[in-house]
Enzyme design. Structure first.
Site, short mmCIF file in Angstrom:
data_model
loop_
_atom_site.label_atom_id
_atom_site.label_comp_id
_atom_site.label_asym_id
_atom_site.label_seq_id
_atom_site.Cartn_x
_atom_site.Cartn_y
_atom_site.Cartn_z
N ARG A 251 0.77 -1.32 0.04
CA ARG A 251 -0.06 0.14 -0.04
C ARG A 251 1.12 1.26 -0.22
NH1 ARG A 251 -5.43 -1.98 3.92
NH2 ARG A 251 -5.17 -3.91 3.22
N ARG B 56 1.22 -5.61 11.92
CA ARG B 56 0.37 -4.53 12.84
C ARG B 56 0.20 -5.23 14.25
NH1 ARG B 56 -5.02 -0.56 10.70
NH2 ARG B 56 -2.48 0.48 9.58
N ARG C 218 1.41 2.34 10.71
CA ARG C 218 1.21 2.36 8.85
C ARG C 218 2.22 2.15 7.84
NH1 ARG C 218 -3.37 4.36 7.90
NH2 ARG C 218 -3.52 5.35 9.59
N SER D 9 -10.99 -5.74 8.61
CA SER D 9 -12.10 -5.41 8.37
C SER D 9 -12.56 -6.57 7.36
CB SER D 9 -11.84 -4.67 7.72
OG SER D 9 -10.72 -2.94 8.23
N GLU E 161 -7.20 -0.21 15.05
CA GLU E 161 -7.73 -1.22 13.66
C GLU E 161 -6.82 -2.08 13.44
OE1 GLU E 161 -8.58 -1.72 9.09
OE2 GLU E 161 -9.23 0.25 9.44
#
Length: 443
Positions: free
Chosen positions: A278, A408, A293, A370, A367
């Site tokens: 990403r 993460r 991130r 999802s 987070e």
């Protein structure tokens, strides 16, 4: 993608969906272009039918050997009359051709604009999705697990990781630029252990493991809804018209694109461990410290392809959410479940639940999962269908959720399982992948 007939009949609903999801979509222009598209197609069909029919008649009139010509002569028609009629029809045909050419010239840009606008139309969210502008307005549904209260000065994952020699961010940046990292020694083993645990749990639950390509054709990105809206977040290999995926959801969901599945073989349940990429465009200055991130990570993803049945979709949504929760519970991590508001939903998502895991250094939940359901939005784009009991073709429903994403999740693991002496307790579920050891210590 929505059915254009649905959009025509529910224009105000679609406009509200775009407003609630904060997605730029000109529904009025789409309906206007669609109207003109159909007018062009209908007129061209009329012209082409007439041109074909009249062209055949002219050919018969000008061919003395044709059965039509012989019959006309036998019935008393004068050859000159036939010739004149053929010339008149030919004149009409010559006048149609410029009109057809003008419509054909207009058709391509009209179709291109129609396709472009259709790709911006969002799926209306489920009534259960709270209306809100962004993630700050997501609704907490429940909390699971106790947040640890430290009786010593805890260290964040970067400090602890560097002291133990298991995380090296400076060298990651040296090699690949900002938002990159290295995991070394027990850090690499812990990362792999988390992924192995998640994958084995999914296989035990009947999800078929798949090794997927992480470089895919642009059609796959459009089909799953990541293009055009998410194009800026994607690493592109323009020379080869390929894209690096940000999640295995993309190739897994598109696995059966352009196929007609057998209803009795649904649902199809898949899981995949893959590297994800990403760009984090627009994230300058945000979450720049540590492993939260980053540009590259590994993830076990789960995807369900099921029948076109909303109640069935809801049941599978609960199932894939539970799968993610069970992994967090196995890792002994406290988390919460939130119902994602409309402004934080993607273009195709009907409803999404996020799992957020407690991260002491952030003093908040972050987070980590999802879980999304799409109904037939992705399947319609992918031409992913099945034939039901009445032999009718129907679009499938698709759902997906993270099983685990690392590194993460290592933020929570390292910080919450640290000890006063600077070691890290390895959760019981991971010890079999770490040589049976109970702790990570400085080597």
């Amino acid at each position: 993608m929505l059915d254009i007939k649905f959009i025509r009949e529910n224009a105000e609903l679609v406009k509200k969906a775009a407003a609630d999801k904060r997605i730029d979509c000109d529904v009025d222009r789409l309906i206007e272009v669609d109207k003109r598209r159909r007018e062009i197609q209908q007129q061209l069909e009329t012209y082409r039918s007439k041109a074909n029919e009249d062209g055949q008649r002219v050919g018969l009139m000008r061919n003395p050997k044709s059965a039509w010509y012989k019959k006309a002569i036998e019935s008393g028609r004068d050859p000159e009359q036939i010739k004149a009629q053929a010339n008149a029809l030919q004149t009409e045909l010559s006048q149609i051709k410029p009109a057809m050419k003008a419509l054909e010239d207009e058709e391509k840009p009209t179709l291109d604009e129609f396709d472009r606008l259709m790709l911006t139309v969002p799926q209306p969210p489920d009534p259960e999705a709270p209306v809100g502008k962004d993630e700050t307005e997501n609704i907490e549904l429940r909390r699971v697990g106790q947040i640890r209260a430290f009786d010593f000065d805890f260290k964040d994952h970067v400090t602890l990781g560097e002291e133990l020699g298991i995380i090296d961010i400076p060298r990651g940046v040296k090699l690949a630029g900002t938002r990159n990292y290295l995991l070394k020694g027990d850090g690499a083993l812990l990362h792999q252990a988390v992924l192995r645990l998640a994958q084995e749990m999914m296989i035990e639950r009947g999800y078929a493991p798949v090794v997927v390509p992480v470089l895919v054709r642009e059609e796959v990105m459009y089909g799953t809804g990541y293009f055009p809206v998410g194009r800026e977040q994607t690493y592109l290999c323009e020379r080869d018209r390929l894209s690096l995926v940000g999640t295995a959801e993309v190739p897994l969901t598109a696995l059966h694109m352009d196929e007609i599945l057998v209803e009795s073989e649904l649902p199809r349940k898949y899981c995949a461990l893959s590297t994800c990429f990403r760009r984090e465009a627009g994230a300058a200055g945000k979450d720049t410290t540590g492993l939260y991130r980053i540009h590259l990570f590994d993830k076990v993803e789960q995807v369900v392809i099921c029948r076109n049945d909303k109640e069935e979709s809801k049941r599978f949504h609960d199932e894939i959410l539970k799968n993610g929760e069970d992994v967090l519970q196995a890792l002994e991590l406290p988390y919460r479940v939130v119902n994602v508001c409309t402004g934080d939903l993607g273009v195709g998502q009907v409803l999404k639940y996020d799992l957020e895991t407690w991260m002491p250094s952030r003093n908040s939940y972050g987070e980590t999962h999802s879980a999304s359901r799409f109904y037939e939005f992705q399947a319609r784009r992918l031409k992913l269908r099945y034939r039901d009991g009445t032999k009718k073709l129907r679009f499938c429903h698709t759902l997906n959720n993270t099983v685990i994403a690392s590194p993460r999740i290592l933020i929570s693991l390292i910080e919450l399982h640290q000890n006063p002496d600077g070691t890290i307790t390895i959760p019981r579920a991971l010890r079999k992948y770490m040589g049976g050891r109970e702790r990570i210590e400085k080597q």
